[in-house]
Design a protein around this motif. Structure first.
Motif, short mmCIF file in Angstrom:
data_model
loop_
_atom_site.label_atom_id
_atom_site.label_comp_id
_atom_site.label_asym_id
_atom_site.label_seq_id
_atom_site.Cartn_x
_atom_site.Cartn_y
_atom_site.Cartn_z
N HIS A 175 63.00 35.52 8.10
CA HIS A 175 64.40 35.95 8.11
C HIS A 175 65.30 34.84 8.64
O HIS A 175 66.45 34.69 8.18
CB HIS A 175 64.57 37.22 8.93
N SER A 210 68.13 40.75 -1.64
CA SER A 210 67.40 41.88 -1.06
C SER A 210 65.97 41.91 -1.60
O SER A 210 65.01 42.17 -0.86
CB SER A 210 68.12 43.20 -1.37
N GLN A 224 66.69 47.30 0.99
CA GLN A 224 66.89 47.03 2.40
C GLN A 224 66.13 48.02 3.28
O GLN A 224 65.56 47.64 4.31
CB GLN A 224 68.38 47.07 2.73
N ALA A 279 68.63 33.25 7.10
CA ALA A 279 69.88 33.24 7.86
C ALA A 279 70.48 31.84 7.97
O ALA A 279 71.71 31.68 8.03
CB ALA A 279 69.67 33.83 9.25
N ASP A 290 70.89 30.49 3.64
CA ASP A 290 71.64 31.28 2.66
C ASP A 290 72.83 31.99 3.31
O ASP A 290 73.10 33.16 3.05
CB ASP A 290 70.71 32.31 1.99
N ARG A 291 73.54 31.27 4.15
CA ARG A 291 74.65 31.87 4.88
C ARG A 291 75.72 32.48 3.97
O ARG A 291 76.27 33.54 4.27
CB ARG A 291 75.29 30.84 5.82
N HIS A 319 77.46 39.64 1.27
CA HIS A 319 77.00 41.02 1.47
C HIS A 319 77.98 41.79 2.35
O HIS A 319 78.33 42.94 2.05
CB HIS A 319 75.61 41.01 2.11
N ASP A 320 78.43 41.18 3.43
CA ASP A 320 79.32 41.88 4.36
C ASP A 320 80.65 42.23 3.71
O ASP A 320 81.21 43.31 3.96
CB ASP A 320 79.57 41.00 5.59
N ILE A 361 75.03 36.07 3.21
CA ILE A 361 75.30 37.01 4.30
C ILE A 361 76.77 37.40 4.28
O ILE A 361 77.13 38.58 4.36
CB ILE A 361 74.92 36.39 5.65
N THR A 362 77.64 36.40 4.16
CA THR A 362 79.08 36.68 4.09
C THR A 362 79.40 37.54 2.88
O THR A 362 80.19 38.49 2.96
CB THR A 362 79.86 35.35 4.01
N ASN A 418 71.72 37.48 11.46
CA ASN A 418 72.70 37.35 10.39
C ASN A 418 74.07 36.94 10.88
O ASN A 418 75.04 36.92 10.10
CB ASN A 418 72.82 38.67 9.61
N SER A 419 74.17 36.59 12.16
CA SER A 419 75.46 36.12 12.70
C SER A 419 75.69 34.64 12.40
O SER A 419 76.75 34.11 12.73
CB SER A 419 75.50 36.33 14.21
#
Length: 213
Positions: free
Chosen positions: A110, A65, A143, A114, A117-118, A124-125, A121-122, A178-179
């Motif tokens: 971004h 972040s 954020q 994305a 650094d995949r 964080h989710d 993202i996972t 971020n998908s």
């Protein structure tokens, strides 16, 4: 994070492997010994760098972040946006600044995150709620600042777009970009350059659609 060219430190190596393992198997599915083995040191040796897995998770999520926000401020400052390096609300544009180019720069930054650094993202989710309250609040604060930088740029490019709508559009574009962790089937995407270009076009299209342009 993705733009570093110098050799990573041992601490950075540990964080990278921890992120990968946490993303693949979940925070509780990974032991300290496994993280240590991934970087060639004993599990107990990790405690010379981190107090434990919780500390690694906090540094990963707070760190990304911070990195996104710092990178966005740098890009705005390089584009000549006044106040981009400061704290608080959206910075002001100065004469000669092209909002379209500034937005393109933010999108590119971004997209780098994305694509490179995949695991974060996972992570964080799935794992944000595992952070201590203070760390989770810090992530949310960083954020919010990141979002507001984008909102300011989007509204300068699309002045008829209201602030709530611009903020919703920014969050929607983040969801799109971020998908990437879900697009892992072989052959499901073009190469990195092609994927970056595709994501960029889709992001710009989303903002244009939100504005009715």
């Amino acid at each position: 994070m993705a733009t570093r060219t110098d050799a990573p430190t041992r601490r950075e190596q540990i964080l990278k492997e921890a992120a990968r393992l946490f993303a693949e198997r979940g925070f509780h599915g990974v032991g300290v010994d496994e993280i240590g083995a991934a970087v060639g040191i004993s599990g107990p040796g990790l405690y010379r760098h981190f107090a434990g897995k919780d500390a690694m998770l906090a540094e990963l999520l707070v760190g990304i972040s911070e990195s996104l926000l710092t990178g966005a401020k740098r890009r705005l400052a390089e584009a000549g946006v006044a106040g981009a390096a400061g704290e608080g609300g959206a910075p002001d544009a100065t004469d000669g600044v092209v909002p379209e180019a500034v937005l393109d720069s933010l999108i590119e930054g971004h997209i780098d995150f994305a694509l490179d650094d995949r695991p974060l993202i996972t992570l964080h989710d799935r794992e944000l709620d595992r952070l201590r309250d203070a760390d989770r609040k810090l992530v949310r604060q960083l954020q919010r600042q990141y979002v507001e930088l984008w909102v300011g740029v989007v509204r300068r490019l699309y002045p008829d777009l209201g602030e709530p709508a611009a903020r919703s559009a920014v969050h929607s574009v983040f969801g799109l970009l971020n998908s990437t962790p879900h697009l892992t089937r072989p052959g499901s995407l073009p190469d990195r350059v092609g994927t970056a270009e595709l994501l960029h076009r889709m992001a710009r299209g989303a903002f244009a659609a939100a504005s009715g342009a």
